[in-house]
Scaffold this motif. Structure first.
Motif, PDB file in Angstrom:
ATOM      1  N   LYS A  72       0.827  -1.206   0.000  1.00 21.52           N
ATOM      2  CA  LYS A  72       0.000   0.000   0.000  1.00 21.52           C
ATOM      3  C   LYS A  72       0.864   1.259   0.000  1.00 21.52           C
ATOM      4  O   LYS A  72       0.530   2.256  -0.644  1.00 21.52           O
ATOM      5  CB  LYS A  72      -0.925  -0.014   1.223  1.00 21.52           C
ATOM      6  N   LEU A  73       1.966   1.202   0.729  1.00 20.27           N
ATOM      7  CA  LEU A  73       2.889   2.336   0.736  1.00 20.27           C
ATOM      8  C   LEU A  73       3.503   2.550  -0.647  1.00 20.27           C
ATOM      9  O   LEU A  73       3.778   3.686  -1.040  1.00 20.27           O
ATOM     10  CB  LEU A  73       3.995   2.114   1.769  1.00 20.27           C
ATOM     11  N   CYS A  74       3.724   1.458  -1.361  1.00 16.72           N
ATOM     12  CA  CYS A  74       4.260   1.573  -2.721  1.00 16.72           C
ATOM     13  C   CYS A  74       3.308   2.376  -3.600  1.00 16.72           C
ATOM     14  O   CYS A  74       3.740   3.235  -4.374  1.00 16.72           O
ATOM     15  CB  CYS A  74       4.500   0.191  -3.303  1.00 16.72           C
ATOM     16  N   LYS A  75       2.018   2.110  -3.491  1.00 17.87           N
ATOM     17  CA  LYS A  75       1.024   2.874  -4.256  1.00 17.87           C
ATOM     18  C   LYS A  75       1.027   4.339  -3.821  1.00 17.87           C
ATOM     19  O   LYS A  75       0.860   5.248  -4.645  1.00 17.87           O
ATOM     20  CB  LYS A  75      -0.357   2.257  -4.067  1.00 17.87           C
ATOM     21  N   THR A  81       4.977   9.923  -7.796  1.00 21.42           N
ATOM     22  CA  THR A  81       5.579   9.730  -9.109  1.00 21.42           C
ATOM     23  C   THR A  81       4.660  10.231 -10.217  1.00 21.42           C
ATOM     24  O   THR A  81       5.091  10.907 -11.158  1.00 21.42           O
ATOM     25  CB  THR A  81       5.893   8.238  -9.333  1.00 21.42           C
ATOM     26  N   LYS A  82       3.375   9.898 -10.108  1.00 20.42           N
ATOM     27  CA  LYS A  82       2.420  10.278 -11.146  1.00 20.42           C
ATOM     28  C   LYS A  82       2.231  11.790 -11.222  1.00 20.42           C
ATOM     29  O   LYS A  82       1.941  12.334 -12.289  1.00 20.42           O
ATOM     30  CB  LYS A  82       1.086   9.583 -10.899  1.00 20.42           C
ATOM     31  N   GLN A  83       2.388  12.463 -10.078  1.00 20.83           N
ATOM     32  CA  GLN A  83       2.292  13.924 -10.088  1.00 20.83           C
ATOM     33  C   GLN A  83       3.393  14.537 -10.951  1.00 20.83           C
ATOM     34  O   GLN A  83       3.226  15.606 -11.536  1.00 20.83           O
ATOM     35  CB  GLN A  83       2.396  14.468  -8.662  1.00 20.83           C
ATOM     36  N   GLU A  84       4.521  13.844 -11.036  1.00 22.91           N
ATOM     37  CA  GLU A  84       5.668  14.354 -11.778  1.00 22.91           C
ATOM     38  C   GLU A  84       5.716  13.869 -13.219  1.00 22.91           C
ATOM     39  O   GLU A  84       6.430  14.425 -14.047  1.00 22.91           O
ATOM     40  CB  GLU A  84       6.966  13.935 -11.072  1.00 22.91           C
ATOM     41  N   LYS A  86       5.070  13.290 -16.990  1.00 23.08           N
ATOM     42  CA  LYS A  86       4.518  14.065 -18.102  1.00 23.08           C
ATOM     43  C   LYS A  86       3.936  13.097 -19.130  1.00 23.08           C
ATOM     44  O   LYS A  86       4.111  11.892 -19.047  1.00 23.08           O
ATOM     45  CB  LYS A  86       5.609  14.918 -18.757  1.00 23.08           C
ATOM     46  N   GLN A  87       3.226  13.641 -20.087  1.00 22.45           N
ATOM     47  CA  GLN A  87       2.620  12.795 -21.113  1.00 22.45           C
ATOM     48  C   GLN A  87       3.701  12.036 -21.896  1.00 22.45           C
ATOM     49  O   GLN A  87       4.683  12.612 -22.332  1.00 22.45           O
ATOM     50  CB  GLN A  87       1.786  13.640 -22.074  1.00 22.45           C
ATOM     51  N   GLN A  88       3.492  10.716 -22.018  1.00 27.96           N
ATOM     52  CA  GLN A  88       4.405   9.818 -22.739  1.00 27.96           C
ATOM     53  C   GLN A  88       5.819   9.842 -22.163  1.00 27.96           C
ATOM     54  O   GLN A  88       6.814   9.734 -22.861  1.00 27.96           O
ATOM     55  CB  GLN A  88       4.457  10.176 -24.230  1.00 27.96           C
ATOM     56  N   SER A  89       5.933   9.978 -20.868  1.00 24.17           N
ATOM     57  CA  SER A  89       7.233   9.903 -20.218  1.00 24.17           C
ATOM     58  C   SER A  89       7.108   9.064 -18.957  1.00 24.17           C
ATOM     59  O   SER A  89       6.008   8.706 -18.542  1.00 24.17           O
ATOM     60  CB  SER A  89       7.770  11.298 -19.878  1.00 24.17           C
ATOM     61  N   VAL A  90       8.216   8.760 -18.345  1.00 23.11           N
ATOM     62  CA  VAL A  90       8.239   7.923 -17.151  1.00 23.11           C
ATOM     63  C   VAL A  90       8.435   8.806 -15.928  1.00 23.11           C
ATOM     64  O   VAL A  90       9.332   9.654 -15.903  1.00 23.11           O
ATOM     65  CB  VAL A  90       9.377   6.890 -17.244  1.00 23.11           C
ATOM     66  N   GLY A  91       7.590   8.623 -14.932  1.00 17.08           N
ATOM     67  CA  GLY A  91       7.706   9.410 -13.718  1.00 17.08           C
ATOM     68  C   GLY A  91       8.917   8.997 -12.892  1.00 17.08           C
ATOM     69  O   GLY A  91       9.412   7.868 -13.022  1.00 17.08           O
ATOM     70  N   PRO A  92       9.437   9.876 -12.059  1.00 20.67           N
ATOM     71  CA  PRO A  92      10.622   9.566 -11.249  1.00 20.67           C
ATOM     72  C   PRO A  92      10.298   8.559 -10.151  1.00 20.67           C
ATOM     73  O   PRO A  92       9.148   8.417  -9.737  1.00 20.67           O
ATOM     74  CB  PRO A  92      10.997  10.930 -10.659  1.00 20.67           C
ATOM     75  N   ARG A 131       6.980  10.255   2.367  1.00 15.43           N
ATOM     76  CA  ARG A 131       7.344   9.833   1.020  1.00 15.43           C
ATOM     77  C   ARG A 131       8.174  10.934   0.364  1.00 15.43           C
ATOM     78  O   ARG A 131       7.914  12.128   0.554  1.00 15.43           O
ATOM     79  CB  ARG A 131       6.112   9.514   0.166  1.00 15.43           C
ATOM     80  N   PHE A 132       9.183  10.512  -0.409  1.00 13.97           N
ATOM     81  CA  PHE A 132      10.061  11.450  -1.103  1.00 13.97           C
ATOM     82  C   PHE A 132      10.513  10.841  -2.426  1.00 13.97           C
ATOM     83  O   PHE A 132      10.551   9.616  -2.581  1.00 13.97           O
ATOM     84  CB  PHE A 132      11.301  11.771  -0.253  1.00 13.97           C
ATOM     85  N   LEU A 133      10.871  11.706  -3.355  1.00  9.42           N
ATOM     86  CA  LEU A 133      11.463  11.235  -4.596  1.00  9.42           C
ATOM     87  C   LEU A 133      12.868  10.694  -4.323  1.00  9.42           C
ATOM     88  O   LEU A 133      13.595  11.223  -3.472  1.00  9.42           O
ATOM     89  CB  LEU A 133      11.555  12.370  -5.619  1.00  9.42           C
ATOM     90  N   VAL A 134      13.249   9.661  -5.058  1.00  9.71           N
ATOM     91  CA  VAL A 134      14.579   9.081  -4.900  1.00  9.71           C
ATOM     92  C   VAL A 134      15.648  10.065  -5.348  1.00  9.71           C
ATOM     93  O   VAL A 134      16.699  10.183  -4.715  1.00  9.71           O
ATOM     94  CB  VAL A 134      14.677   7.761  -5.697  1.00  9.71           C
ATOM     95  N   GLU A 135      15.388  10.793  -6.418  1.00  9.68           N
ATOM     96  CA  GLU A 135      16.329  11.785  -6.912  1.00  9.68           C
ATOM     97  C   GLU A 135      15.630  13.144  -7.039  1.00  9.68           C
ATOM     98  O   GLU A 135      14.424  13.199  -7.284  1.00  9.68           O
ATOM     99  CB  GLU A 135      16.911  11.359  -8.263  1.00  9.68           C
ATOM    100  N   PRO A 136      16.349  14.245  -6.863  1.00  9.98           N
ATOM    101  CA  PRO A 136      15.741  15.577  -6.910  1.00  9.98           C
ATOM    102  C   PRO A 136      15.053  15.871  -8.231  1.00  9.98           C
ATOM    103  O   PRO A 136      15.446  15.372  -9.284  1.00  9.98           O
ATOM    104  CB  PRO A 136      16.931  16.526  -6.691  1.00  9.98           C
ATOM    105  N   SER A 137      14.011  16.685  -8.168  1.00  4.42           N
ATOM    106  CA  SER A 137      13.281  17.117  -9.352  1.00  4.42           C
ATOM    107  C   SER A 137      13.203  18.636  -9.340  1.00  4.42           C
ATOM    108  O   SER A 137      13.140  19.265  -8.283  1.00  4.42           O
ATOM    109  CB  SER A 137      11.869  16.514  -9.344  1.00  4.42           C
ATOM    110  N   ALA A 138      13.199  19.218 -10.526  1.00  7.57           N
ATOM    111  CA  ALA A 138      13.153  20.671 -10.634  1.00  7.57           C
ATOM    112  C   ALA A 138      11.854  21.241 -10.089  1.00  7.57           C
ATOM    113  O   ALA A 138      11.821  22.367  -9.577  1.00  7.57           O
ATOM    114  CB  ALA A 138      13.344  21.089 -12.089  1.00  7.57           C
ATOM    115  N   SER A 139      10.765  20.482 -10.186  1.00  9.62           N
ATOM    116  CA  SER A 139       9.454  21.008  -9.797  1.00  9.62           C
ATOM    117  C   SER A 139       8.913  20.418  -8.498  1.00  9.62           C
ATOM    118  O   SER A 139       7.861  20.827  -8.034  1.00  9.62           O
ATOM    119  CB  SER A 139       8.440  20.737 -10.918  1.00  9.62           C
TER     120      SER A 139
END
Length: 266
Positions: A72-75, A81-84, A86-92, A131-139
């Motif tokens: 459940k935590l994975c979801k 991830t999905k917030q980040e 973009k269309q036709q790209s892979v989320g972080p 929860r946090f991103l594994v690697e930094p994101s600009a946004s």
């Protein structure tokens, strides 16, 4: 399933290697099939990412409960991830975590609401994100690199009167008891004793997440909820214990079978 003080670094390393390996493999596939008709390699992603959930618990607690809650935590992590994405790209990649204190756990949202939702001057405030991103994101300011930077700045052993984890825990206690006066006095006392340079540095680290230079330097408006506040002090407490403090300990690994019920695993 690993020893608790290894969990965060293991998961971060896995996610980073998974991304690197899939990038290499997908590049090889594109190189092999780029001249084959009816095979449009441009539709393949550049890489893949893996997100995950981490549960910290006593080794004597049921494994199946932790396993189900980790799913459940994975979801919950993938929602970030999905917030980040973009269309036709892979989320972080993202990781979510929780210290499971009960053998029974409901869904993630209600469990985290129970643990993290508090009041600050009558306004709802989430004291952490878990929860946090594994690697930094600009946004997206919520990354393990950013929270690590904040924790290490707070620890600052060479500084006089650092605002330690125990002090943040005391502040949380005042919030949960809605003791607004005690909360204000406690924070003012911390600010009074801390050096000016140290406090300015800490405020700059909190500003990365959304804090401001005024009295709200350690909390900010919740990014997804109206009339709600957000901070990361609960994240500071759990990650210092299970990540940054634990990974620098010099004590030997726990392996006493006679007292194994008190050992923590993830």
């Amino acid at each position: 399933m690993v020893r608790s003080d290894l969990a965060i670094d293991y998961a971060l390393d896995f996610c980073q290697r998974f991304q690197a390996e899939t990038k290499e493999q997908l590049e090889a596939i594109k190189e092999t099939f780029h001249n084959i008709a009816h095979f449009d390699v441009s539709q393949l992603p550049k890489l893949l990412t893996a997100s995950g959930g981490i549960v910290f618990q006593k080794s004597g607690q049921p494994f199946i409960t932790a396993n189900e809650f980790a799913e459940k935590l994975c979801k919950y992590a993938k929602a970030l991830t999905k917030q980040e994405a973009k269309q036709q790209s892979v989320g972080p990649a993202a990781l979510a975590y929780h210290k499971l204190s009960s053998v029974m756990a409901a869904d993630v949202d209600s469990t985290l609401d129970q643990v993290l939702l508090s009041k600050l001057n009558g306004v709802d405030i989430y004291t952490g994100t878990y929860r946090f991103l594994v690697e930094p994101s600009a946004s997206q300011p919520y990354s393990f690199a950013a929270i690590k930077d904040l924790i290490l700045s707070l620890q600052a052993p060479e500084r006089d009167f650092p605002i330690t984890t125990s002090k943040w825990r005391k502040l949380l206690g005042h919030m949960s008891q809605t003791e607004t006066d005690n909360l204000s006095r406690t924070l003012a006392l911390y600010e009074k004793h801390a050096s000016k340079d140290y406090l300015n540095e800490v405020k700059q680290k909190f500003a990365h997440f959304g804090g401001t230079d005024d009295g709200a330097w350690w909390y900010w408006p919740h990014p997804d909820k109206d009339n709600t506040l957000q901070t990361v002090i609960s994240d500071l407490i759990i990650l210092e214990r299970y990540w940054l403090t634990a990974r620098h300990r010099t004590s030997q690994p726990t392996s006493d079978p006679a007292n194994n019920s008190n050992k923590e695993i993830s």
